[in-house]
Design a protein around this motif. Structure first.
Motif, PDB file in Angstrom:
ATOM      1  N   SER A  38       0.840  -0.935   0.191  1.00  0.00           N
ATOM      2  CA  SER A  38      -0.121  -0.090  -0.033  1.00  0.00           C
ATOM      3  C   SER A  38       0.617   1.348  -0.232  1.00  0.00           C
ATOM      4  O   SER A  38       0.629   2.385  -0.918  1.00  0.00           O
ATOM      5  N   GLN A  39       2.063   1.257   0.775  1.00  0.00           N
ATOM      6  CA  GLN A  39       2.773   2.289   0.728  1.00  0.00           C
ATOM      7  C   GLN A  39       3.690   2.707  -0.427  1.00  0.00           C
ATOM      8  O   GLN A  39       3.884   3.586  -0.954  1.00  0.00           O
ATOM      9  N   MET A  40       3.886   1.453  -1.276  1.00  0.00           N
ATOM     10  CA  MET A  40       4.346   1.494  -2.501  1.00  0.00           C
ATOM     11  C   MET A  40       3.529   2.213  -3.471  1.00  0.00           C
ATOM     12  O   MET A  40       3.778   3.005  -4.296  1.00  0.00           O
ATOM     13  N   ARG A  41       2.369   1.734  -3.390  1.00  0.00           N
ATOM     14  CA  ARG A  41       1.263   2.482  -4.255  1.00  0.00           C
ATOM     15  C   ARG A  41       1.075   4.077  -4.044  1.00  0.00           C
ATOM     16  O   ARG A  41       0.987   4.680  -4.830  1.00  0.00           O
ATOM     17  N   LYS A  42       1.086   4.196  -3.041  1.00  0.00           N
ATOM     18  CA  LYS A  42       0.976   5.891  -2.232  1.00  0.00           C
ATOM     19  C   LYS A  42       2.175   6.567  -3.103  1.00  0.00           C
ATOM     20  O   LYS A  42       2.162   7.494  -3.459  1.00  0.00           O
ATOM     21  N   ALA A  43       3.546   5.795  -2.782  1.00  0.00           N
ATOM     22  CA  ALA A  43       4.756   6.665  -3.216  1.00  0.00           C
ATOM     23  C   ALA A  43       4.447   6.628  -4.988  1.00  0.00           C
ATOM     24  O   ALA A  43       5.166   7.640  -5.286  1.00  0.00           O
ATOM     25  N   LEU A  44       4.184   5.739  -5.412  1.00  0.00           N
ATOM     26  CA  LEU A  44       3.872   5.671  -7.041  1.00  0.00           C
ATOM     27  C   LEU A  44       2.988   7.068  -7.410  1.00  0.00           C
ATOM     28  O   LEU A  44       3.330   7.580  -8.278  1.00  0.00           O
ATOM     29  N   GLN A  65       2.785   9.497  -5.770  1.00  0.00           N
ATOM     30  CA  GLN A  65       3.298  10.858  -5.390  1.00  0.00           C
ATOM     31  C   GLN A  65       4.706  10.841  -6.135  1.00  0.00           C
ATOM     32  O   GLN A  65       5.402  11.806  -5.972  1.00  0.00           O
ATOM     33  N   ASN A  66       5.020  10.184  -7.207  1.00  0.00           N
ATOM     34  CA  ASN A  66       6.261  10.184  -7.908  1.00  0.00           C
ATOM     35  C   ASN A  66       7.494  10.045  -6.925  1.00  0.00           C
ATOM     36  O   ASN A  66       8.624  10.744  -7.346  1.00  0.00           O
ATOM     37  N   ASN A  67       7.258   9.308  -5.813  1.00  0.00           N
ATOM     38  CA  ASN A  67       8.517   9.547  -5.020  1.00  0.00           C
ATOM     39  C   ASN A  67       9.037   8.077  -5.138  1.00  0.00           C
ATOM     40  O   ASN A  67       8.698   6.940  -4.338  1.00  0.00           O
ATOM     41  N   TYR A  68       9.938   8.063  -5.859  1.00  0.00           N
ATOM     42  CA  TYR A  68      10.894   6.873  -6.290  1.00  0.00           C
ATOM     43  C   TYR A  68      11.523   6.047  -5.060  1.00  0.00           C
ATOM     44  O   TYR A  68      11.555   5.115  -4.914  1.00  0.00           O
ATOM     45  N   SER A  69      12.171   7.002  -4.317  1.00  0.00           N
ATOM     46  CA  SER A  69      12.996   6.586  -3.338  1.00  0.00           C
ATOM     47  C   SER A  69      12.105   5.917  -2.229  1.00  0.00           C
ATOM     48  O   SER A  69      12.450   4.757  -1.714  1.00  0.00           O
ATOM     49  N   VAL A  70      11.030   6.395  -1.794  1.00  0.00           N
ATOM     50  CA  VAL A  70      10.191   5.816  -0.910  1.00  0.00           C
ATOM     51  C   VAL A  70       9.700   4.390  -1.636  1.00  0.00           C
ATOM     52  O   VAL A  70       9.476   3.451  -0.733  1.00  0.00           O
ATOM     53  N   PHE A  71       9.234   4.342  -2.863  1.00  0.00           N
ATOM     54  CA  PHE A  71       8.898   3.199  -3.516  1.00  0.00           C
ATOM     55  C   PHE A  71       9.993   2.172  -3.576  1.00  0.00           C
ATOM     56  O   PHE A  71       9.617   0.935  -3.257  1.00  0.00           O
ATOM     57  N   CYS A  72      11.299   2.476  -3.552  1.00  0.00           N
ATOM     58  CA  CYS A  72      12.026   1.457  -3.641  1.00  0.00           C
ATOM     59  C   CYS A  72      12.346   0.938  -2.073  1.00  0.00           C
ATOM     60  O   CYS A  72      12.651  -0.219  -1.891  1.00  0.00           O
ATOM     61  N   GLU A  73      12.284   1.759  -1.066  1.00  0.00           N
ATOM     62  CA  GLU A  73      12.428   1.177   0.341  1.00  0.00           C
ATOM     63  C   GLU A  73      11.306   0.233   0.487  1.00  0.00           C
ATOM     64  O   GLU A  73      11.562  -0.652   1.189  1.00  0.00           O
ATOM     65  N   GLU A  74      10.164   0.715   0.221  1.00  0.00           N
ATOM     66  CA  GLU A  74       8.980  -0.142   0.690  1.00  0.00           C
ATOM     67  C   GLU A  74       9.123  -1.479  -0.127  1.00  0.00           C
ATOM     68  O   GLU A  74       8.799  -2.669   0.400  1.00  0.00           O
ATOM     69  N   TYR A 128      19.991  -2.200  -8.124  1.00  0.00           N
ATOM     70  CA  TYR A 128      19.292  -0.978  -7.840  1.00  0.00           C
ATOM     71  C   TYR A 128      20.066   0.266  -7.632  1.00  0.00           C
ATOM     72  O   TYR A 128      19.736   1.214  -7.672  1.00  0.00           O
ATOM     73  N   ASP A 129      21.301  -0.077  -7.307  1.00  0.00           N
ATOM     74  CA  ASP A 129      22.099   1.157  -6.450  1.00  0.00           C
ATOM     75  C   ASP A 129      23.630   1.383  -7.321  1.00  0.00           C
ATOM     76  O   ASP A 129      24.285   2.213  -6.930  1.00  0.00           O
ATOM     77  N   PHE A 130      23.795   0.724  -8.281  1.00  0.00           N
ATOM     78  CA  PHE A 130      25.126   0.973  -8.859  1.00  0.00           C
ATOM     79  C   PHE A 130      25.183   1.342 -10.466  1.00  0.00           C
ATOM     80  O   PHE A 130      25.640   0.620 -11.232  1.00  0.00           O
ATOM     81  N   LYS A 158      16.661   7.017 -11.110  1.00  0.00           N
ATOM     82  CA  LYS A 158      15.918   7.732 -10.063  1.00  0.00           C
ATOM     83  C   LYS A 158      14.596   8.254 -10.941  1.00  0.00           C
ATOM     84  O   LYS A 158      13.857   9.208 -10.649  1.00  0.00           O
ATOM     85  N   THR A 159      14.143   7.266 -11.764  1.00  0.00           N
ATOM     86  CA  THR A 159      12.936   7.202 -12.793  1.00  0.00           C
ATOM     87  C   THR A 159      12.178   6.020 -12.528  1.00  0.00           C
ATOM     88  O   THR A 159      12.363   4.872 -12.412  1.00  0.00           O
TER      89      THR A 159
END
Length: 235
Positions: free
Chosen positions: A119-125, A127-136, A165-167, A171-172
């Motif tokens: 659910s938090q991933m959907r919310k981040a999506l 809001q275009n918040n990619y960092s939170v999407f990845c964390e969740e 993911y990190d190397f 950020k898109t």
């Protein structure tokens, strides 16, 4: 515990220090995949002599992040389509194995946590918040991965996800892919609620981490021009 004891346990390994430095430089665009590293500059930046720096780079080479060429230098490896294919196969096999072996430890509350992460991933999506999407997304998978006692498997999963993911970190969004991931998570949650852990393991391996299933999204995410991607997270 004394403050000196606390600081002792928070000291990062040489490998972690060099990895964090290279990841930051990559994400800042100061070095690029395929480029040679300036070891003198890294040594000065980290306050590290050449010998421990080389030791850390040898470890990163065994993990696939860099390649060391005698008398030429150290190059940051490029993430090719073939490497991504191999990583997906490895992650699918390892995560599905974990799912089978931790089945008896799973509780309804664990599935609830996974549902909340989704659910938090959907919310981040939204809001275009990619960092939170990845964390969740990582938290979602870690609900069951953290139940495993097999530290070797967890170590290799961590390394391969860092490689993906990190190397560097992209950020898109590829919004269609993220929406598919959310639906795949829902399907996995449904299997877990039914107690079908073998089915969940197969779904992780044959769908969620299947290169064939995900290939069209992978090609767009990793290799399309920036202008072709759906959403960019604002700095």
């Amino acid at each position: 515990m004394s403050s000196s004891g606390d600081s002792f346990f928070t000291i990062k390994s040489l490998r972690e220090q060099v990895y964090d430095y290279l990841r930051f430089q990559l994400n800042e665009g100061k070095i690029r995949p395929g480029s040679f590293l300036n070891l003198n500059e890294i040594s000065m930046e980290l306050g590290m002599s050449r010998t421990p720096l080389r030791d850390a780079l040898f470890q990163l080479e065994t993990e696939g992040f860099v390649s060391i060429y005698p008398r030429r230098g150290v190059i940051v490896n490029t993430l090719t389509l073939e490497k991504i294919r191999n990583i997906y196969e490895i992650l699918g096999g390892l995560e599905s194995s974990v799912m089978v072996h931790i089945a008896l430890r799973f509780r309804e509350s664990d599935i609830d946590i996974m549902e909340k992460c989704n659910s938090q991933m959907r919310k981040a999506l939204d809001q275009n918040n990619y960092s939170v999407f990845c964390e969740e997304n990582l938290k979602f998978h870690n609900v069951y991965l953290d139940m495993s006692d097999n530290l070797e498997i967890l170590h290799y999963i961590k390394i391969h996800k860092e490689r993906l993911y990190d190397f560097p970190r992209n950020k898109t969004f590829v919004k269609e892919w993220e929406l598919h991931s959310l639906e795949e998570h829902k399907a996995l949650i449904e299997l877990l609620r039914k107690g079908d852990f073998n089915g969940a393991a197969e779904y992780i391996r044959d769908v969620h981490w299947s290169f064939q299933v995900q290939e069209r999204f992978i090609r767009k995410y990793y290799f399309a021009k920036h202008s072709e991607l759906d959403v960019s997270e604002e700095a």
